[in-house]
Design an enzyme around this catalytic site. Structure first.
Site, PDB file in Angstrom:
ATOM      1  N   SER A   1      -8.787  25.117  -5.242  1.00 56.99           N
ATOM      2  CA  SER A   1      -9.356  24.463  -6.420  1.00 56.99           C
ATOM      3  C   SER A   1     -10.738  23.891  -6.111  1.00 56.99           C
ATOM      4  O   SER A   1     -11.009  23.455  -4.980  1.00 56.99           O
ATOM      5  CB  SER A   1      -8.412  23.328  -6.828  1.00 56.99           C
ATOM      6  OG  SER A   1      -9.005  22.506  -7.785  1.00 56.99           O
TER       7      SER A   1
ATOM      8  N   TYR B   1      -2.692  15.628  -5.031  1.00 52.93           N
ATOM      9  CA  TYR B   1      -2.765  17.046  -5.397  1.00 52.93           C
ATOM     10  C   TYR B   1      -3.959  17.712  -4.695  1.00 52.93           C
ATOM     11  O   TYR B   1      -3.826  18.742  -4.046  1.00 52.93           O
ATOM     12  CB  TYR B   1      -2.895  17.225  -6.922  1.00 52.93           C
ATOM     13  CG  TYR B   1      -3.288  18.638  -7.287  1.00 52.93           C
ATOM     14  CD1 TYR B   1      -2.371  19.674  -7.205  1.00 52.93           C
ATOM     15  CD2 TYR B   1      -4.608  18.956  -7.654  1.00 52.93           C
ATOM     16  CE1 TYR B   1      -2.745  20.985  -7.485  1.00 52.93           C
ATOM     17  CE2 TYR B   1      -4.988  20.250  -7.932  1.00 52.93           C
ATOM     18  CZ  TYR B   1      -4.048  21.268  -7.855  1.00 52.93           C
ATOM     19  OH  TYR B   1      -4.429  22.561  -8.112  1.00 52.93           O
TER      20      TYR B   1
ATOM     21  N   LYS C   1      -4.294  20.817  -1.544  1.00 53.84           N
ATOM     22  CA  LYS C   1      -5.105  22.037  -1.506  1.00 53.84           C
ATOM     23  C   LYS C   1      -5.939  22.069  -0.218  1.00 53.84           C
ATOM     24  O   LYS C   1      -6.068  23.100   0.437  1.00 53.84           O
ATOM     25  CB  LYS C   1      -6.015  22.127  -2.744  1.00 53.84           C
ATOM     26  CG  LYS C   1      -5.259  22.373  -4.026  1.00 53.84           C
ATOM     27  CD  LYS C   1      -4.548  23.718  -4.042  1.00 53.84           C
ATOM     28  CE  LYS C   1      -3.548  23.862  -5.153  1.00 53.84           C
ATOM     29  NZ  LYS C   1      -2.656  25.008  -5.062  1.00 53.84           N
TER      30      LYS C   1
HETATM   31  P1  NAD Z   1       1.606  26.817 -13.332  1.00 55.28           P
HETATM   32  O1  NAD Z   1       2.354  25.570 -13.178  1.00 55.28           O
HETATM   33  O2  NAD Z   1       1.513  27.422 -14.688  1.00 55.28           O
HETATM   34  O3  NAD Z   1       2.182  27.927 -12.349  1.00 55.28           O
HETATM   35  C1  NAD Z   1       2.776  27.625 -11.125  1.00 55.28           C
HETATM   36  C2  NAD Z   1       4.125  28.320 -11.083  1.00 55.28           C
HETATM   37  O4  NAD Z   1       4.747  28.040  -9.826  1.00 55.28           O
HETATM   38  C3  NAD Z   1       5.078  27.821 -12.172  1.00 55.28           C
HETATM   39  O5  NAD Z   1       5.631  28.930 -12.865  1.00 55.28           O
HETATM   40  C4  NAD Z   1       6.140  27.042 -11.418  1.00 55.28           C
HETATM   41  O6  NAD Z   1       7.415  27.125 -12.041  1.00 55.28           O
HETATM   42  C5  NAD Z   1       6.102  27.722 -10.064  1.00 55.28           C
HETATM   43  N1  NAD Z   1       6.544  26.890  -8.957  1.00 55.28           N
HETATM   44  C6  NAD Z   1       6.200  25.611  -8.665  1.00 55.28           C
HETATM   45  N2  NAD Z   1       6.844  25.206  -7.561  1.00 55.28           N
HETATM   46  C7  NAD Z   1       7.600  26.237  -7.129  1.00 55.28           C
HETATM   47  C8  NAD Z   1       8.498  26.427  -6.049  1.00 55.28           C
HETATM   48  N3  NAD Z   1       8.782  25.455  -5.200  1.00 55.28           N
HETATM   49  N4  NAD Z   1       9.092  27.632  -5.911  1.00 55.28           N
HETATM   50  C9  NAD Z   1       8.839  28.641  -6.787  1.00 55.28           C
HETATM   51  N5  NAD Z   1       8.014  28.509  -7.823  1.00 55.28           N
HETATM   52  C10 NAD Z   1       7.407  27.324  -8.002  1.00 55.28           C
HETATM   53  O7  NAD Z   1       0.156  26.584 -12.719  1.00 55.28           O
HETATM   54  P2  NAD Z   1      -1.129  27.526 -12.775  1.00 55.28           P
HETATM   55  O8  NAD Z   1      -2.132  26.865 -13.635  1.00 55.28           O
HETATM   56  O9  NAD Z   1      -0.746  28.918 -13.012  1.00 55.28           O
HETATM   57  O10 NAD Z   1      -1.629  27.334 -11.275  1.00 55.28           O
HETATM   58  C11 NAD Z   1      -1.346  28.275 -10.269  1.00 55.28           C
HETATM   59  C12 NAD Z   1      -1.957  27.818  -8.971  1.00 55.28           C
HETATM   60  O11 NAD Z   1      -3.357  27.636  -9.146  1.00 55.28           O
HETATM   61  C13 NAD Z   1      -1.423  26.485  -8.457  1.00 55.28           C
HETATM   62  O12 NAD Z   1      -1.348  26.572  -7.059  1.00 55.28           O
HETATM   63  C14 NAD Z   1      -2.482  25.497  -8.868  1.00 55.28           C
HETATM   64  O13 NAD Z   1      -2.519  24.381  -8.035  1.00 55.28           O
HETATM   65  C15 NAD Z   1      -3.733  26.343  -8.718  1.00 55.28           C
HETATM   66  N6  NAD Z   1      -4.850  25.877  -9.540  1.00 55.28           N
HETATM   67  C16 NAD Z   1      -4.670  25.722 -10.890  1.00 55.28           C
HETATM   68  C17 NAD Z   1      -5.723  25.261 -11.663  1.00 55.28           C
HETATM   69  C18 NAD Z   1      -5.543  25.028 -13.137  1.00 55.28           C
HETATM   70  O14 NAD Z   1      -6.299  24.236 -13.709  1.00 55.28           O
HETATM   71  N7  NAD Z   1      -4.588  25.681 -13.809  1.00 55.28           N
HETATM   72  C19 NAD Z   1      -6.964  24.994 -11.075  1.00 55.28           C
HETATM   73  C20 NAD Z   1      -7.114  25.186  -9.700  1.00 55.28           C
HETATM   74  C21 NAD Z   1      -6.041  25.631  -8.937  1.00 55.28           C
HETATM   75  C1  WQD Z   2     -12.035  18.556 -18.358  1.00 49.99           C
HETATM   76  C2  WQD Z   2     -12.974  17.585 -19.050  1.00 49.99           C
HETATM   77  C3  WQD Z   2     -12.253  15.291 -19.010  1.00 49.99           C
HETATM   78  C4  WQD Z   2      -8.768  15.770 -21.560  1.00 49.99           C
HETATM   79  C5  WQD Z   2      -8.439  19.340 -13.590  1.00 49.99           C
HETATM   80  C6  WQD Z   2      -8.051  19.057 -12.155  1.00 49.99           C
HETATM   81  C7  WQD Z   2      -8.608  20.119 -11.241  1.00 49.99           C
HETATM   82  C8  WQD Z   2      -8.198  21.505 -11.712  1.00 49.99           C
HETATM   83  C9  WQD Z   2      -8.500  21.725 -13.152  1.00 49.99           C
HETATM   84  C10 WQD Z   2      -6.175  22.155 -10.555  1.00 49.99           C
HETATM   85  C11 WQD Z   2     -13.156  16.274 -18.273  1.00 49.99           C
HETATM   86  C12 WQD Z   2     -12.313  15.815 -20.427  1.00 49.99           C
HETATM   87  C13 WQD Z   2      -9.902  16.018 -20.833  1.00 49.99           C
HETATM   88  C14 WQD Z   2      -8.877  14.967 -22.739  1.00 49.99           C
HETATM   89  C15 WQD Z   2     -11.235  14.772 -22.354  1.00 49.99           C
HETATM   90  N1  WQD Z   2      -6.789  21.719 -11.582  1.00 49.99           N
HETATM   91  N2  WQD Z   2     -11.119  15.525 -21.221  1.00 49.99           N
HETATM   92  N3  WQD Z   2     -10.113  14.500 -23.086  1.00 49.99           N
HETATM   93  O1  WQD Z   2     -10.331  17.131 -14.782  1.00 49.99           O
HETATM   94  O2  WQD Z   2     -12.056  18.988 -14.711  1.00 49.99           O
HETATM   95  O3  WQD Z   2      -9.851  19.332 -13.670  1.00 49.99           O
HETATM   96  O4  WQD Z   2      -7.953  20.641 -13.949  1.00 49.99           O
HETATM   97  O5  WQD Z   2      -6.596  22.403  -9.472  1.00 49.99           O
HETATM   98  O6  WQD Z   2      -8.129  19.846  -9.970  1.00 49.99           O
HETATM   99  O7  WQD Z   2      -8.561  17.780 -11.809  1.00 49.99           O
HETATM  100  O8  WQD Z   2      -9.998  19.259 -16.125  1.00 49.99           O
HETATM  101  O9  WQD Z   2      -9.221  19.783 -18.367  1.00 49.99           O
HETATM  102  O10 WQD Z   2      -8.483  17.615 -17.308  1.00 49.99           O
HETATM  103  O11 WQD Z   2     -10.835  17.870 -18.023  1.00 49.99           O
HETATM  104  O12 WQD Z   2     -12.320  14.335 -22.723  1.00 49.99           O
HETATM  105  O13 WQD Z   2      -7.870  14.663 -23.427  1.00 49.99           O
HETATM  106  O14 WQD Z   2     -12.406  17.214 -20.310  1.00 49.99           O
HETATM  107  O15 WQD Z   2     -12.702  13.973 -18.955  1.00 49.99           O
HETATM  108  O16 WQD Z   2     -14.484  15.894 -18.440  1.00 49.99           O
HETATM  109  P1  WQD Z   2     -10.637  18.551 -14.805  1.00 49.99           P
HETATM  110  P2  WQD Z   2      -9.537  18.652 -17.493  1.00 49.99           P
END
Ligand code: NAD
Ligand code: WQD
Length: 344
Positions: free
Chosen positions: A129, A153, A157
């Site tokens: 991330s 969290y 990562k």
């Molecule tokens: P998500 O929650 O939709 O998908 C994760 C999946 O993993 C889910 O289906 C959940 O049921 C499964 N899971 C969780 N723990 C598990 C376990 N112990 N065993 C088996 N399955 C398990 O999330 P996503 O948005 O698809 O994110 C996927 C990956 O990307 C994650 O590692 C997340 O940290 C990373 N990531 C997501 C974002 C984002 O904003 N969505 C941003 C950066 C990184």
């Molecule tokens: C985006 C912008 C908020 C909600 C998070 C995690 C990051 C990554 C992606 C996993 C910000 C604003 C939001 C609302 C708002 N995930 N906002 N009103 O915070 O950039 O990132 O998700 O790895 O680790 O921190 O994403 O979508 O929460 O926010 O104004 O109700 O929207 O302040 O500026 P963020 P977000």
């Protein structure tokens, strides 16, 4: 290498995992999906089948359950690579329940790496991330230093990247860590998308849930930031563009093109958008005014972050194709499809 190796996908039913399953199948890979369905639905496999026309099964496995995971990996001896999505991802919840996050995100990854080593699986693509960069000077490239994490969290990562690096040094494991910026949008079919449980923390699902009537109003967190319109800036990347990057990373790895055994790539659009620009894009595609109020800053938010993606563009031959409007249009179509299903 021929184009049909088996790929194991953890977290296959999740938001990014499901879209990547589609891209992998459409590219001709044999995909083996596992998920514990804690943050997703087992019906996602049928939705993937409906999109690709390829029978899809996602096995219910919890990667914290070492024995089941080992047995599963052991019975699929021909796995060429793993794409590892399975993790918890809610920043706020991780502050409240840090051990839950360390156990799942780190413990699960350790179990997976052990199962891979025991079965000579030498390639892994990991979901990292942009949160690892903290407050950095955008556009942020991969040479920007990893900063002290601001949440458990984020720390999981960083620690996972460290343990992947150690394992690659010890065993020659090929690791690609993909640092996603802000994944949004949904598949064009509106058959798969993001399924936030409870009140969404993220901006885009909050917008679409407000528009559909599940939430009263969007609160914009902070209007006094040092940006053009006073709201925070992020790099919103369409989940299909993101899924396609996984395919490119996998192909790069399987073709042995990686120059080092541990490598990182930023995945974003390279363009920052403010909260108000995201709302405006939504209002344009949905042709409705969003119920919105202005509130105070949210603790922990960085002012602005967007990616420099030259490394992924050049080395992986990948670039984003979708616009912010397309992100909002597909997210909105997905929200409407969910509502139509709920009202049946
Ligand atoms: P998500 O929650 O939709 O998908 C994760 C999946 O993993 C889910 O289906 C959940 O049921 C499964 N899971 C969780 N723990 C598990 C376990 N112990 N065993 C088996 N399955 C398990 O999330 P996503 O948005 O698809 O994110 C996927 C990956 O990307 C994650 O590692 C997340 O940290 C990373 N990531 C997501 C974002 C984002 O904003 N969505 C941003 C950066 C990184
Ligand atoms: C985006 C912008 C908020 C909600 C998070 C995690 C990051 C990554 C992606 C996993 C910000 C604003 C939001 C609302 C708002 N995930 N906002 N009103 O915070 O950039 O990132 O998700 O790895 O680790 O921190 O994403 O979508 O929460 O926010 O104004 O109700 O929207 O302040 O500026 P963020 P977000």
């Amino acid at each position: 290498m021929n184009k049909t190796p088996n790929i194991l996908v953890t977290g296959a039913a999740g938001f990014i995992g499901s879209h990547t399953m589609v891209e992998l199948q459409q590219a001709g890979y044999q995909v083996i999906g596992i998920d514990n369905f804690e943050n997703s639905s087992s019906r996602v496999a049928d939705q993937i089948t409906a999109i690709t026309g390829i029978a899809t099964h996602i096995e219910k496995i919890d990667i914290r359950d070492k024995k089941s995971l080992n047995e599963f990996v052991n019975t699929h001896k021909d796995i060429a690579a793993v794409i590892h999505f399975a993790a918890y991802k809610a920043v706020g919840e991780s502050v409240q329940f840090p051990m839950k996050y360390y156990e799942n995100n780190i413990g699960g990854t350790v179990n997976l790496l052990e199962a891979m080593a025991a079965n000579q699986i030498n390639n892994i693509v990991f979901s990292s991330s942009c949160t690892v960069y903290g407050e950095a000077n955008p556009p942020v490239d991969e040479t920007a230093p990893v900063q002290q994490a601001t949440s458990p969290y984020g720390n999981t990562k960083q620690i996972c990247e460290e343990l992947l690096k150690d394992q690659s040094q010890a065993t020659g494991l090929n690791v690609i860590s993909l640092r996603y910026f802000n994944p949004v949008g949904a598949h064009d079919s509106a058959l798969i998308g993001e399924l936030p449980i409870g009140v969404p923390n993220n901006l885009v699902p909050f917008i679409t849930q407000t528009a559909i009537g599940k939430r009263k109003q969007l609160t914009v967190f902070g209007t006094d930031y040092p940006t053009a319109d006073g709201t925070c800036i992020r790099d919103y990347i369409h989940v299909v563009d993101l899924a396609k990057a996984h395919l490119k990373a996998l192909e790069y790895q399987l073709a042995g093109k990686n120059k080092q055994s541990f490598d990182v790539f930023n995945l974003g659009t390279g363009k920052g958008s403010s909260v108000l620009e995201v709302v405006a894009a939504f209002e344009k595609v949905s042709q409705q005014k969003l119920n919105m109020v202005f509130g105070p800053r949210r603790t922990g938010d960085v002012v602005q972050v967007y990616a420099a993606c030259n490394k992924a563009n050049t080395a992986l031959g990948w670039k984003t194709e979708r616009t912010l409007e397309n992100c909002m249009q597909t997210a909105w179509a997905w929200e409407q499809a969910l509502a139509a299903k709920e009202n049946k």
